[in-house]
Write an enzyme that holds these catalytic residues in place. Structure first.
Site, mmCIF file in Angstrom:
data_model
loop_
_atom_site.group_PDB
_atom_site.id
_atom_site.type_symbol
_atom_site.label_atom_id
_atom_site.label_comp_id
_atom_site.label_asym_id
_atom_site.label_seq_id
_atom_site.Cartn_x
_atom_site.Cartn_y
_atom_site.Cartn_z
ATOM 1 N N TYR A 223 50.087 35.208 42.887
ATOM 2 C CA TYR A 223 50.665 34.800 41.598
ATOM 3 C C TYR A 223 52.191 34.761 41.657
ATOM 4 C CZ TYR A 223 46.801 33.712 38.639
ATOM 5 O OH TYR A 223 45.736 33.042 38.064
ATOM 6 N N GLY A 225 53.766 33.439 43.851
ATOM 7 C CA GLY A 225 54.137 32.157 44.457
ATOM 8 C C GLY A 225 53.942 30.986 43.519
ATOM 9 N N ASP A 279 40.851 43.251 40.410
ATOM 10 C CA ASP A 279 40.911 41.922 41.033
ATOM 11 C C ASP A 279 42.065 41.098 40.488
ATOM 12 O OD1 ASP A 279 39.117 38.881 41.008
ATOM 13 O OD2 ASP A 279 39.764 39.969 42.783
ATOM 14 N N HIS A 284 48.000 40.683 39.808
ATOM 15 C CA HIS A 284 48.577 39.417 39.329
ATOM 16 C C HIS A 284 49.244 39.555 37.961
ATOM 17 C CE1 HIS A 284 46.565 37.767 42.700
ATOM 18 N NE2 HIS A 284 45.450 37.398 42.139
ATOM 19 N N MET A 413 58.044 25.652 23.309
ATOM 20 C CA MET A 413 58.410 26.540 22.206
ATOM 21 C C MET A 413 57.725 25.999 20.959
ATOM 22 S SD MET A 413 60.368 29.146 21.418
ATOM 23 C CE MET A 413 61.951 29.318 22.241
ATOM 24 N N ASP A 432 58.872 20.829 24.339
ATOM 25 C CA ASP A 432 57.888 20.909 25.412
ATOM 26 C C ASP A 432 58.447 20.461 26.761
ATOM 27 O OD1 ASP A 432 54.409 20.043 25.590
ATOM 28 O OD2 ASP A 432 55.869 20.125 27.226
HETATM 29 N N1 LIG Z 1 38.663 34.437 47.982
HETATM 30 C C1 LIG Z 1 39.683 34.339 47.120
HETATM 31 O O1 LIG Z 1 39.769 33.430 46.270
HETATM 32 C C2 LIG Z 1 40.771 35.340 47.175
HETATM 33 C C3 LIG Z 1 40.660 36.473 47.975
HETATM 34 N N2 LIG Z 1 41.702 37.366 48.017
HETATM 35 C C4 LIG Z 1 41.630 38.539 48.872
HETATM 36 O O2 LIG Z 1 41.525 38.143 50.236
HETATM 37 C C5 LIG Z 1 40.726 39.067 50.957
HETATM 38 C C6 LIG Z 1 39.610 38.316 51.660
HETATM 39 O O3 LIG Z 1 38.842 37.717 50.659
HETATM 40 P P1 LIG Z 1 37.685 36.700 51.028
HETATM 41 O O4 LIG Z 1 38.097 35.774 52.122
HETATM 42 O O5 LIG Z 1 37.196 36.112 49.747
HETATM 43 O O6 LIG Z 1 36.595 37.693 51.635
HETATM 44 P P2 LIG Z 1 35.294 37.348 52.499
HETATM 45 O O7 LIG Z 1 34.184 38.171 51.962
HETATM 46 O O8 LIG Z 1 35.100 35.874 52.620
HETATM 47 O O9 LIG Z 1 35.692 37.988 53.932
HETATM 48 C C7 LIG Z 1 36.532 37.294 54.838
HETATM 49 C C8 LIG Z 1 35.957 37.495 56.233
HETATM 50 O O10 LIG Z 1 36.008 38.894 56.521
HETATM 51 C C9 LIG Z 1 34.829 39.286 57.245
HETATM 52 N N3 LIG Z 1 34.199 40.340 56.456
HETATM 53 C C10 LIG Z 1 33.657 40.233 55.233
HETATM 54 N N4 LIG Z 1 33.182 41.429 54.822
HETATM 55 C C11 LIG Z 1 33.425 42.299 55.840
HETATM 56 C C12 LIG Z 1 33.185 43.687 56.028
HETATM 57 N N5 LIG Z 1 32.596 44.415 55.081
HETATM 58 N N6 LIG Z 1 33.571 44.264 57.194
HETATM 59 C C13 LIG Z 1 34.178 43.510 58.125
HETATM 60 N N7 LIG Z 1 34.449 42.199 58.010
HETATM 61 C C14 LIG Z 1 34.079 41.609 56.869
HETATM 62 C C15 LIG Z 1 33.958 38.055 57.373
HETATM 63 O O11 LIG Z 1 34.209 37.473 58.654
HETATM 64 P P3 LIG Z 1 33.244 37.732 59.922
HETATM 65 O O12 LIG Z 1 31.956 38.272 59.421
HETATM 66 O O13 LIG Z 1 33.126 36.401 60.581
HETATM 67 O O14 LIG Z 1 33.987 38.698 60.754
HETATM 68 C C16 LIG Z 1 34.493 37.117 56.310
HETATM 69 O O15 LIG Z 1 34.361 35.774 56.675
HETATM 70 C C17 LIG Z 1 40.226 40.093 49.939
HETATM 71 O O16 LIG Z 1 41.047 41.227 50.008
HETATM 72 C C18 LIG Z 1 40.423 39.394 48.581
HETATM 73 O O17 LIG Z 1 40.729 40.298 47.547
HETATM 74 C C19 LIG Z 1 42.881 37.165 47.327
HETATM 75 C C20 LIG Z 1 43.006 36.055 46.537
HETATM 76 C C21 LIG Z 1 41.964 35.094 46.355
HETATM 77 O O1 LIG Z 2 43.117 36.965 43.539
HETATM 78 C C1 LIG Z 2 42.261 36.254 42.997
HETATM 79 O O2 LIG Z 2 42.649 35.099 42.405
HETATM 80 C C2 LIG Z 2 41.671 34.080 42.106
HETATM 81 C C3 LIG Z 2 42.324 33.130 41.092
HETATM 82 O O3 LIG Z 2 43.434 32.544 41.745
HETATM 83 P P1 LIG Z 2 44.039 31.245 41.036
HETATM 84 O O4 LIG Z 2 45.280 30.940 41.827
HETATM 85 O O5 LIG Z 2 42.978 30.177 41.170
HETATM 86 O O6 LIG Z 2 44.315 31.586 39.601
HETATM 87 C C4 LIG Z 2 40.417 34.678 41.522
HETATM 88 O O7 LIG Z 2 39.435 33.644 41.332
HETATM 89 C C5 LIG Z 2 39.858 35.716 42.489
HETATM 90 O O8 LIG Z 2 38.731 36.355 41.894
HETATM 91 C C6 LIG Z 2 40.899 36.782 42.783
HETATM 92 O O9 LIG Z 2 40.455 37.570 43.886
#
Ligand SMILES: NC(=O)C1=CN([C@@H]2O[C@H](COP(=O)(O)OP(=O)(O)OC[C@H]3O[C@@H](n4cnc5c(N)ncnc54)[C@H](OP(=O)(O)O)[C@@H]3O)[C@@H](O)[C@H]2O)C=CC1
Ligand SMILES: O=C1O[C@H](COP(=O)(O)O)[C@@H](O)[C@H](O)[C@H]1O
Length: 529
Positions: A223, A225, A279, A284, A413, A432
């Site tokens: 956020y 960014g 989350d 954010h 505003m 606006d």
């Molecule tokens: N998705 C989103 O929109 C956003 C996510 N985030 C943050 O980014 C981070 C990653 O999120 P996201 O990509 O959605 O997560 P995922 O669940 O998609 O995990 C990413 C990768 O991590 C590995 N993984 C998943 N769970 C585990 C586990 N329990 N132990 C070890 N490896 C694991 C898997 O790869 P493999 O099994 O191939 O090793 C997976 O493809 C989180 O901290 C989330 O809060 C922040 C903003 C937005």
């Molecule tokens: O960090 C997160 O953000 C997304 C929302 O991001 P945005 O840029 O589309 O507003 C949210 O969906 C996700 O649950 C959370 O992990």
């Protein structure tokens, strides 16, 4: 239509040595980027968790956006994905290709720029606790760095942990043991939520702090960014007319709102461990609150800005039960990975009070929810009623300054004006600034694209500092613990609605006065005017 604009003011950035400050305003479509960020030698970007949701939706698309604008050109950079999943280079490239949008600011035509970018990407499969895996990764990185005889004298390494926080300590230890850069800087990006409460966050900070220095660690909160969020500092401190208004004497309440019109959609397994407060709100929206509420920093240096944000967080009062409503949308438990007895909130409204001279008595209403009636994020500053109200303005509606983060970035505003015509009736209208209309020839950078560039440039202004993180967890940990142990129950709400009606009651009790019959609509694009 390009709108003639005055000479853009470039805010001095702590740019990396030799690289002139990047000026997005002047980055017109088709122009070579003003400064390739290649000072410091060959760059290796390693995306750990490359097989995941964030990597696919945000990380690789952001790297692609930087590539297509010429910031990280072929020959200066390599991108290596690492995860446990068994993937070939091509399988990873296919997995991410669908999310790459050439758009109108690419330097080349669509498919060509996509395939050139994909060629930069290779993949190493390995476990997060595997010495062999990370030694393999080190070999892959070094093979392209071409350091030593005739190679470049310095290199750069950026590790992006697109992983659940539970694996950060392990992966960080492996990176530190096997993959640190010996010919230049190493930087590590870690994602929110940093931990689950104060204790786990401090533990994580301690573990990472033993391996990396603060200037190697980039705690990303995307956020920070976003265009309108970054605009807050400029808007507040580069304009005279906000100075006398932005305080308790004129402002009745501030709302910071995040709404999504979809549920957890298969991410229930992750989400159920965290909930909407961890989350979205603790990171954010609290970051947005800091930028809205903070005092003017001594300078635009990252440390001075972050000093002021910490001061705001430390002035936040403990949250009272009567200032909280939490909810869970009907159907949430159908998401795989969500237990039937889950009390995890998918919605929360929390009233926050800042005990300082500027904000004493002004409620900050923070609201976030999934599976609601719309998708938007906005800041709504509502001003107090007009004293000596000769035009019945109270009936009309209060002045509001609204900053729309998304969709349709805008600031407007809301005010009472004379309704055009023969009579002296009042009506609600707005001053606006809608970005899509006002800046038609500028592509607004995506949040992750901007923050990745900042990391490469070594600019930590828009990243979370350890003491900020601690202060943010101190605010929410007591409430979170009460929710976790079931002392605070979620109210059910229908998917696609406004959330629990108790939330609107709470917001009204906090003093927010809705303007009935007025809805702002983004202006339509007037082409060729
Ligand atoms: N998705 C989103 O929109 C956003 C996510 N985030 C943050 O980014 C981070 C990653 O999120 P996201 O990509 O959605 O997560 P995922 O669940 O998609 O995990 C990413 C990768 O991590 C590995 N993984 C998943 N769970 C585990 C586990 N329990 N132990 C070890 N490896 C694991 C898997 O790869 P493999 O099994 O191939 O090793 C997976 O493809 C989180 O901290 C989330 O809060 C922040 C903003 C937005
Ligand atoms: O960090 C997160 O953000 C997304 C929302 O991001 P945005 O840029 O589309 O507003 C949210 O969906 C996700 O649950 C959370 O992990």
């Amino acid at each position: 239509m390009s709108v003639a604009s005055p000479e853009p003011v470039v805010i001095p950035q702590p740019a990396e040595a030799h690289a002139p400050a990047l000026d997005f305003d002047n980055l017109k479509v088709g122009e070579k980027s003003p400064a390739k960020v290649n000072q410091g030698g060959f760059l290796s970007v390693v995306v750990l968790g490359a097989s995941g949701d964030l990597a696919k939706k945000k990380t690789f698309p952001a790297l692609f956006n930087l590539f297509k604008q010429g910031f990280i050109p072929t020959g200066d950079v390599q991108i290596i994905g690492y995860a446990r999943s068994k993937l070939t280079n091509d399988e990873l490239r296919k997995r991410i290709a669908g999310n790459l949008k050439p758009g109108k600011n690419a330097l080349q035509d669509g498919q060509a720029v996509i395939s050139e970018f994909l060629k930069l990407i290779t993949y190493v499969a390995g476990a997060y606790d595997s010495k062999e895996g990370f030694m393999e990764l080190e070999k892959a990185i070094a093979s392209r760095e071409n350091v030593g005889d005739g190679g470049s004298s310095s290199t750069r390494r950026l590790f992006y942990l697109a992983l659940p926080p539970s694996v950060y300590p392990l992966v960080s230890k492996m990176v530190h043991a096997h993959c640190m850069n010996k010919h230049g800087w190493t930087r590590v990006i870690v994602e929110k939520p940093f931990g689950k409460d104060l204790a786990s966050s401090e533990e994580l900070s301690g573990q990472l702090g033993e391996l990396f220095t603060e200037d190697q660690l980039y705690r990303i909160d995307h956020y920070l960014g976003k265009e309108i969020v970054q605009n807050l500092l400029v808007m507040r401190f580069a304009n005279r007319f906000f100075i006398p208004l932005w305080n308790r004497d004129n402002i009745a309440n501030v709302q910071i709102v995040f709404k999504e019109d979809f549920g957890t959609e298969g991410r229930g397994g992750y989400f159920d461990e965290y909930g909407i407060i961890r989350d979205i709100i603790q990171n954010h929206l609290l970051q947005v609150l800091c930028l809205v509420a903070m005092e003017k920093p001594v300078s635009v240096s990252p440390e001075h800005i972050r000093d002021e944000k910490v001061k705001v967080l430390k002035a936040v009062q403990p949250i009272k039960d009567e200032d909280v409503v939490i909810g869970q949308y009907e159907g949430y438990k159908d998401d795989e990975g969500v237990p039937n007895d889950s009390n995890t909130p998918t919605f929360a409204t929390v009233i926050v009070h800042i005990n300082n001279e500027r904000w004493d008595g002004v409620p900050f209403i923070i609201k976030a929810g999934k599976a609601l009636d719309s998708r938007k994020a906005e800041i709504r500053v509502q001003f107090k009623d007009v004293p000596g109200d000769i035009f019945k303005c109270k009936k009309q509606g209060r002045n509001e300054f609204v900053m729309r983060l998304q969709p349709s970035e805008a600031m407007y505003m809301k005010l009472t004006v004379k309704r055009p015509g023969l009579d002296m009736a009042g009506t609600q209208s707005e001053l606006d600034l809608s970005y899509r209309e006002r800046y038609q020839d500028i592509v607004i950078p995506e949040a992750y694209e901007r923050l990745l560039l900042d990391t490469i440039r070594g600019d930590q202004q828009h990243f979370v500092r350890r003491d900020e993180l601690r202060a943010a967890w101190e605010i929410f940990t007591p409430l979170l613990h009460r929710i976790d142990c079931g002392e605070f129950k979620c109210l059910n709400y229908a998917s696609g609605g406004r959330g629990p009606p108790e939330s609107d009651d709470l917001i009204s009790r906090a003093g927010y006065v809705r303007t009935h019959g007025y809805v702002w609509k983004p202006p339509t694009l007037q082409s060729g005017m």
